[in-house]
Design a protein around this motif. Structure first.
Motif, PDB file in Angstrom:
ATOM      1  N   LYS A 198       0.831  -1.208   0.000  1.00 30.25           N
ATOM      2  CA  LYS A 198       0.000   0.000   0.000  1.00 30.25           C
ATOM      3  C   LYS A 198       0.869   1.263   0.000  1.00 30.25           C
ATOM      4  N   GLU A 199       1.886   1.281   0.825  1.00 31.25           N
ATOM      5  CA  GLU A 199       2.695   2.506   0.956  1.00 31.25           C
ATOM      6  C   GLU A 199       3.554   2.774  -0.267  1.00 31.25           C
ATOM      7  N   PHE A 200       3.947   1.719  -0.972  1.00 28.84           N
ATOM      8  CA  PHE A 200       4.770   1.925  -2.167  1.00 28.84           C
ATOM      9  C   PHE A 200       3.942   1.868  -3.451  1.00 28.84           C
ATOM     10  N   LEU A 225      11.440   0.519   4.072  1.00 29.45           N
ATOM     11  CA  LEU A 225      10.884   1.023   5.337  1.00 29.45           C
ATOM     12  C   LEU A 225       9.485   1.520   5.022  1.00 29.45           C
ATOM     13  N   ALA A 226       8.506   1.075   5.773  1.00 36.75           N
ATOM     14  CA  ALA A 226       7.136   1.534   5.522  1.00 36.75           C
ATOM     15  C   ALA A 226       6.329   1.550   6.812  1.00 36.75           C
ATOM     16  N   VAL A 227       5.521   2.580   6.947  1.00 37.15           N
ATOM     17  CA  VAL A 227       4.621   2.720   8.097  1.00 37.15           C
ATOM     18  C   VAL A 227       3.213   2.931   7.552  1.00 37.15           C
ATOM     19  N   ASP A 228       2.252   2.228   8.121  1.00 35.91           N
ATOM     20  CA  ASP A 228       0.860   2.367   7.704  1.00 35.91           C
ATOM     21  C   ASP A 228       0.447   3.845   7.749  1.00 35.91           C
ATOM     22  N   HIS A 249      -0.768   5.765  10.718  1.00 33.88           N
ATOM     23  CA  HIS A 249       0.118   5.871  11.884  1.00 33.88           C
ATOM     24  C   HIS A 249       1.382   6.668  11.582  1.00 33.88           C
ATOM     25  N   GLN A 250       1.403   7.317  10.415  1.00 32.38           N
ATOM     26  CA  GLN A 250       2.607   8.081  10.069  1.00 32.38           C
ATOM     27  C   GLN A 250       2.684   9.383  10.857  1.00 32.38           C
ATOM     28  N   GLY A 251       3.901   9.908  10.960  1.00 24.31           N
ATOM     29  CA  GLY A 251       4.089  11.201  11.608  1.00 24.31           C
ATOM     30  C   GLY A 251       4.084  11.139  13.125  1.00 24.31           C
ATOM     31  N   ARG A 252       4.194   9.921  13.671  1.00 23.28           N
ATOM     32  CA  ARG A 252       4.177   9.785  15.137  1.00 23.28           C
ATOM     33  C   ARG A 252       5.432   9.091  15.650  1.00 23.28           C
ATOM     34  N   GLY A 253       6.473   9.080  14.826  1.00 23.24           N
ATOM     35  CA  GLY A 253       7.742   8.529  15.295  1.00 23.24           C
ATOM     36  C   GLY A 253       7.916   7.035  15.092  1.00 23.24           C
ATOM     37  N   VAL A 254       6.953   6.387  14.416  1.00 22.75           N
ATOM     38  CA  VAL A 254       7.048   4.933  14.240  1.00 22.75           C
ATOM     39  C   VAL A 254       8.227   4.578  13.317  1.00 22.75           C
ATOM     40  N   GLY A 255       8.314   5.294  12.186  1.00 25.52           N
ATOM     41  CA  GLY A 255       9.422   5.039  11.258  1.00 25.52           C
ATOM     42  C   GLY A 255      10.766   5.258  11.941  1.00 25.52           C
ATOM     43  N   SER A 256      10.861   6.344  12.704  1.00 24.68           N
ATOM     44  CA  SER A 256      12.126   6.637  13.394  1.00 24.68           C
ATOM     45  C   SER A 256      12.471   5.540  14.390  1.00 24.68           C
ATOM     46  N   ALA A 257      11.467   5.059  15.111  1.00 26.54           N
ATOM     47  CA  ALA A 257      11.730   4.010  16.104  1.00 26.54           C
ATOM     48  C   ALA A 257      12.213   2.729  15.416  1.00 26.54           C
ATOM     49  N   ALA A 273      21.596   3.616   2.652  1.00 24.72           N
ATOM     50  CA  ALA A 273      20.171   3.727   2.336  1.00 24.72           C
ATOM     51  C   ALA A 273      20.022   4.498   1.042  1.00 24.72           C
ATOM     52  N   LEU A 274      19.025   4.104   0.268  1.00 24.65           N
ATOM     53  CA  LEU A 274      18.697   4.820  -0.963  1.00 24.65           C
ATOM     54  C   LEU A 274      17.383   5.517  -0.703  1.00 24.65           C
ATOM     55  N   GLY A 275      17.377   6.833  -0.647  1.00 25.70           N
ATOM     56  CA  GLY A 275      16.091   7.458  -0.357  1.00 25.70           C
ATOM     57  C   GLY A 275      16.187   8.922  -0.053  1.00 25.70           C
ATOM     58  N   HIS A 276      15.225   9.361   0.753  1.00 23.31           N
ATOM     59  CA  HIS A 276      15.064  10.791   1.005  1.00 23.31           C
ATOM     60  C   HIS A 276      16.075  11.276   2.034  1.00 23.31           C
ATOM     61  N   ARG A 277      16.979  12.125   1.553  1.00 27.59           N
ATOM     62  CA  ARG A 277      18.024  12.611   2.453  1.00 27.59           C
ATOM     63  C   ARG A 277      17.424  13.345   3.654  1.00 27.59           C
ATOM     64  N   ASP A 278      16.359  14.127   3.406  1.00 27.95           N
ATOM     65  CA  ASP A 278      15.771  14.916   4.494  1.00 27.95           C
ATOM     66  C   ASP A 278      15.208  14.017   5.586  1.00 27.95           C
ATOM     67  N   TYR A 279      14.755  12.844   5.205  1.00 28.88           N
ATOM     68  CA  TYR A 279      14.253  11.928   6.234  1.00 28.88           C
ATOM     69  C   TYR A 279      15.412  11.268   6.979  1.00 28.88           C
ATOM     70  N   TYR A 280      16.379  10.759   6.239  1.00 30.42           N
ATOM     71  CA  TYR A 280      17.425   9.938   6.865  1.00 30.42           C
ATOM     72  C   TYR A 280      18.491  10.749   7.593  1.00 30.42           C
ATOM     73  N   ARG A 281      18.570  12.058   7.321  1.00 30.36           N
ATOM     74  CA  ARG A 281      19.625  12.828   7.990  1.00 30.36           C
ATOM     75  C   ARG A 281      19.393  12.876   9.501  1.00 30.36           C
TER      76      ARG A 281
HETATM   77  C1  LIG Z   1       8.860   7.456   5.253  1.00 29.05           C
HETATM   78  C2  LIG Z   1       7.992   6.813   6.336  1.00 29.05           C
HETATM   79  C3  LIG Z   1       8.477   5.411   6.619  1.00 29.05           C
HETATM   80  C4  LIG Z   1       8.089   7.666   7.597  1.00 29.05           C
HETATM   81  O1  LIG Z   1       7.377   7.027   8.641  1.00 29.05           O
HETATM   82  P1  LIG Z   1       6.818   7.852   9.887  1.00 29.05           P
HETATM   83  O2  LIG Z   1       6.405   6.900  10.942  1.00 29.05           O
HETATM   84  O3  LIG Z   1       5.812   8.828   9.418  1.00 29.05           O
HETATM   85  O4  LIG Z   1       8.132   8.643  10.320  1.00 29.05           O
HETATM   86  P2  LIG Z   1       8.386   9.468  11.639  1.00 29.05           P
HETATM   87  O5  LIG Z   1       7.075   9.725  12.347  1.00 29.05           O
HETATM   88  O6  LIG Z   1       9.459   8.828  12.381  1.00 29.05           O
HETATM   89  O7  LIG Z   1       8.954  10.812  11.032  1.00 29.05           O
HETATM   90  C5  LIG Z   1       8.049  11.711  10.477  1.00 29.05           C
HETATM   91  C6  LIG Z   1       8.880  12.811   9.831  1.00 29.05           C
HETATM   92  O8  LIG Z   1       9.386  12.340   8.603  1.00 29.05           O
HETATM   93  C7  LIG Z   1       9.108  13.252   7.580  1.00 29.05           C
HETATM   94  N1  LIG Z   1       8.995  12.525   6.327  1.00 29.05           N
HETATM   95  C8  LIG Z   1       8.145  11.532   6.012  1.00 29.05           C
HETATM   96  N2  LIG Z   1       8.341  11.148   4.722  1.00 29.05           N
HETATM   97  C9  LIG Z   1       9.354  11.907   4.248  1.00 29.05           C
HETATM   98  C10 LIG Z   1      10.001  12.000   2.995  1.00 29.05           C
HETATM   99  N3  LIG Z   1       9.644  11.221   1.972  1.00 29.05           N
HETATM  100  N4  LIG Z   1      11.019  12.891   2.867  1.00 29.05           N
HETATM  101  C11 LIG Z   1      11.364  13.704   3.881  1.00 29.05           C
HETATM  102  N5  LIG Z   1      10.778  13.663   5.104  1.00 29.05           N
HETATM  103  C12 LIG Z   1       9.768  12.794   5.272  1.00 29.05           C
HETATM  104  C13 LIG Z   1       7.801  13.888   8.035  1.00 29.05           C
HETATM  105  O9  LIG Z   1       7.626  15.129   7.412  1.00 29.05           O
HETATM  106  C14 LIG Z   1       8.049  14.050   9.535  1.00 29.05           C
HETATM  107  O10 LIG Z   1       8.895  15.165   9.758  1.00 29.05           O
HETATM  108  P3  LIG Z   1       8.980  15.912  11.187  1.00 29.05           P
HETATM  109  O11 LIG Z   1       9.521  14.911  12.175  1.00 29.05           O
HETATM  110  O12 LIG Z   1       9.936  17.027  10.936  1.00 29.05           O
HETATM  111  O13 LIG Z   1       7.589  16.314  11.492  1.00 29.05           O
HETATM  112  C15 LIG Z   1       6.494   6.775   5.904  1.00 29.05           C
HETATM  113  O14 LIG Z   1       6.119   8.070   5.525  1.00 29.05           O
HETATM  114  C16 LIG Z   1       6.216   5.821   4.777  1.00 29.05           C
HETATM  115  O15 LIG Z   1       5.927   4.643   4.999  1.00 29.05           O
HETATM  116  N6  LIG Z   1       6.236   6.330   3.525  1.00 29.05           N
HETATM  117  C17 LIG Z   1       5.946   5.513   2.342  1.00 29.05           C
HETATM  118  C18 LIG Z   1       7.062   4.565   2.031  1.00 29.05           C
HETATM  119  C19 LIG Z   1       8.407   5.258   1.917  1.00 29.05           C
HETATM  120  O16 LIG Z   1       8.531   6.286   1.259  1.00 29.05           O
HETATM  121  N7  LIG Z   1       9.426   4.667   2.576  1.00 29.05           N
HETATM  122  C20 LIG Z   1      10.763   5.233   2.662  1.00 29.05           C
HETATM  123  C21 LIG Z   1      11.519   4.913   1.435  1.00 29.05           C
HETATM  124  S1  LIG Z   1      13.015   5.864   1.382  1.00 29.05           S
END
Ligand SMILES: CC(C)(COP(=O)(O)OP(=O)(O)OC[C@H]1O[C@@H](n2cnc3c(N)ncnc32)[C@H](O)[C@@H]1OP(=O)(O)O)[C@@H](O)C(=O)NCCC(=O)NCCS
Length: 167
Positions: free
Chosen positions: A20-22, A77-80, A83-91, A110-118
């Motif tokens: 679903k997420e991808f 990496l995927a979060v339903d 439930h996104q935006g609540r720290g689940v992905g980070s945990a 990792a291959l992906g969004h630098r802003d997320y992984y930084r």
């Molecule tokens: C990316 C993903 C795993 C994040 O999960 P999450 O539980 O929402 O993550 P967290 O709650 O730990 O972090 C949320 C933060 O990530 C940011 N974020 C989410 N997706 C992002 C993206 N694609 N690029 C940059 N930042 C992103 C949010 O804006 C939020 O920022 P904040 O902490 O400054 O408010 C989730 O959005 C997801 O499943 N996306 C679809 C699949 C995907 O893209 N996977 C990653 C492949 S690289």
């Protein structure tokens, strides 16, 4: 919410979330392939009230010039959505990095969004002397040393498990 190792009975839920997420079944198929063929892997789920709400996988990658160096690749990496935006992905990522450290892994790519992984300390892998075998933008191929200087003297090309080639 808690993070724990994935179990066999989680597989359908993981497949559903990841597909679903991808928006495609390709990443879910990749997870199945890696479970069967990659070694080692770290596969974790986030569980909330007994329900799986997120998943992350790390699998072994090769540094071609230093075949004994232990490196792992974070994907997928995927979060339903609900439930996104609540720290689940980070945990999931943080726990996975700890497990990798426990396995003696030097660095994770990792291959992906630098802003997320930084937020976890990932930086463009090129700064650590790593190249990706795939043709990807420089700021999309990221790496994190699990101990400072772990990659000193170890640079080169990172090869993912062949299952990634089918994505
Ligand atoms: C990316 C993903 C795993 C994040 O999960 P999450 O539980 O929402 O993550 P967290 O709650 O730990 O972090 C949320 C933060 O990530 C940011 N974020 C989410 N997706 C992002 C993206 N694609 N690029 C940059 N930042 C992103 C949010 O804006 C939020 O920022 P904040 O902490 O400054 O408010 C989730 O959005 C997801 O499943 N996306 C679809 C699949 C995907 O893209 N996977 C990653 C492949 S690289």
């Amino acid at each position: 919410m808690r993070i724990r190792e994935e179990r066999e009975e989680d597989r359908d839920a993981v497949r559903e979330i990841v597909s679903k997420e991808f928006d495609t079944g390709a990443e879910a198929a990749l997870i199945d392939d890696l479970r069967n063929a990659a070694e080692p892997i770290v596969s974790l789920v986030a569980e909330d009230d007994g329900v799986v709400i997120g998943h992350v996988m790390f699998s072994s990658v090769k540094l071609l010039e230093h075949p004994d160096a232990k490196l792992m690749g974070l994907a997928p990496l995927a979060v339903d959505y609900e439930h996104q935006g609540r720290g689940v992905g980070s945990a999931l990522v943080r726990e996975g990095l700890e497990r990798c450290r426990g396995l003696g892994v030097l660095a994770v790519v990792a291959l992906g969004h630098r802003d997320y992984y930084r937020r976890f300390g990932f930086e463009p892998a090129s700064r650590l002397g790593l190249r990706c075998e795939y043709d990807v933008p420089d700021d999309a191929f990221l790496a994190l040393e699990l101990e400072e200087g772990a990659l000193a003297g170890k640079s080169g090309t990172v090869r993912y498990h062949s299952a990634f080639g089918r994505l």
